[in-house]
Design a protein around this motif. Structure first.
Motif, PDB file in Angstrom:
ATOM      1  N   GLN A  17      -6.152  -0.888   6.536  1.00 25.56           N
ATOM      2  CA  GLN A  17      -4.982  -1.008   5.665  1.00 25.56           C
ATOM      3  C   GLN A  17      -3.884  -1.715   6.454  1.00 25.56           C
TER       4      GLN A  17
ATOM      5  N   TRP B 246      -7.812  -5.202  -4.125  1.00 26.59           N
ATOM      6  CA  TRP B 246      -7.074  -4.148  -3.418  1.00 26.59           C
ATOM      7  C   TRP B 246      -8.012  -3.164  -2.733  1.00 26.59           C
TER       8      TRP B 246
ATOM      9  N   VAL C  10       1.317  -5.629   0.348  1.00 24.20           N
ATOM     10  CA  VAL C  10      -0.073  -5.348   0.032  1.00 24.20           C
ATOM     11  C   VAL C  10      -0.705  -6.394  -0.872  1.00 24.20           C
TER      12      VAL C  10
ATOM     13  N   ASP D 277      -5.567  -1.319  -0.176  1.00 23.12           N
ATOM     14  CA  ASP D 277      -4.108  -1.402  -0.118  1.00 23.12           C
ATOM     15  C   ASP D 277      -3.499  -0.059   0.248  1.00 23.12           C
TER      16      ASP D 277
END
Length: 362
Positions: A95, A229, A358, A179
């Motif tokens: 992440q 994501w 993100v 994300d």
């Protein structure tokens, strides 16, 4: 008489000798330390948390000589990040955010989602890469392919770098990218059915959007849109080779033209690094005769029609496509079920405040 000049020379010689002796007596463990630790902090990772490796695996054949520096970008990426379909999925979770969870500045509203990944996947290495580390990590991973790092470093917006980072880290290291505003609902090991031979799977993606309304183009960039994501991959997958090459080439083209600047680019974020570019790369792979047995002169292509209204797993070659419920539960449209559905694996909060980092686009 000891002059200042002589004293300076003697001091320099002594310092050089001390440094040489220290380097000559470095401990074996220091010399053998993993290069992965150079770019980001993994000092707190225990041995049982590290991705497993088969100790008794047969010796690998020697690599072919590296391609010359002027070889096509894709060829060099394939060499440096070889794809092994039969290998295990690396137990990494990646992440990125402005700060690490250890920072006081890490938002309280992000702590529970971030922690969910570690709690449900305790044997995985979970890394949140902060903004001030991205530059150094990509330079380390792609030092042998300088134009990739140049493209990354030249991107004028944080959202572009966040998009590009997910593809770059999965290409080089594999594992899961998700994300920072996502919450894990089920362990990663439960994403795929028990009977599926994982040595035949190298990539896992989910459907983000399946709009069947007549004005879908006003809301989405593609009729079927794949999630970016949350992605799972083995290192070196051809889809990642393709998207990294595409973004690199487009970035350097715009840089050369003097338009790789905020408000000047001739591509939107969605078409440059976002879900449109990502979805196109997936479909290019599905329809590439280099990887799929496509009959000559055949007009049959894999299109959105093969995935619309999908409710279960679907395997296409070495790719598993998950239904919209898996990574988009609870959106209450396009057939997505709620977060308590057996096929719900990851919840995305769609927090507009996080678009800076993100790479969300909607």
């Amino acid at each position: 008489m000891l002059t200042f000049r002589k004293a300076l020379i003697i001091a320099a010689v002594l310092i050089t000798l001390i440094l040489f002796l220290r380097s000559s007596h470095s401990s074996p463990s220091a010399l053998a330390s993993s290069p992965d630790a150079v770019a980001y902090d993994i000092s707190q990772i225990t041995e049982e948390q590290r991705p497993s490796q088969d100790i008794d695996s047969p010796q690998q054949p020697l690599k072919q000589p590296p391609p010359p520096p002027f070889a096509p970008l894709r060829e060099r990426l394939r060499y440096h990040f070889a794809y092994d379909l039969e290998s295990k999925f690396p137990a990494y979770i990646w992440q990125t955010w402005k700060y690490t969870p250890t920072s006081l500045w890490f938002g309280q509203d992000l702590r529970e989602p971030e922690a969910s990944w570690t709690e449900l996947n305790p044997t995985f290495v979970h890394q949140v890469i902060p903004d001030d580390t991205l530059h150094h990590l990509i330079k380390y991973l792609y030092g042998s392919i300088p134009e990739v790092f140049e493209a990354f470093d030249s991107l004028p917006l944080p959202v572009l770098k966040a998009d590009f980072f997910r593809y770059l880290i999965l290409l080089a290291r594999g594992g899961i990218y998700s994300d920072i505003d996502t919450t894990a609902l089920k362990p990663v090991v439960d994403w795929l059915p028990d009977g599926l031979d994982l040595s035949t799977v190298g990539f896992v993606i989910g459907i983000e959007a399946d709009p069947d309304r007549p004005d879908w183009q006003d809301w989405y960039s593609r009729r079927i849109q794949f999630c970016q994501w949350t992605i799972q991959s083995k290192p070196g997958h051809p889809i990642l080779i393709d998207i990294v090459s595409y973004i690199t080439e487009e970035a350097l083209r715009m840089k050369k033209a003097g338009i790789l600047k905020k408000g000047k680019m001739d591509k939107t974020i969605v078409e440059f690094t976002g879900p449109a570019a990502w979805t196109d790369a997936v479909f290019r792979y599905f329809n590439d005769p280099e990887y799929f047995n496509i009959e000559p002169d055949s007009t049959r292509n894999i299109t959105y029609e093969d995935f619309t209204n999908q409710v279960e797993y679907q395997k296409v070659g070495d790719v598993v496509v998950l239904p919209i419920t898996s990574f988009s539960p609870g959106v209450q449209q396009m057939g997505a079920q709620d977060i308590d559905d057996p096929m719900a694996f990851v919840k995305h909060d769609f927090d507009g405040r996080l678009c800076r980092a993100v790479g969300t686009h909607g």
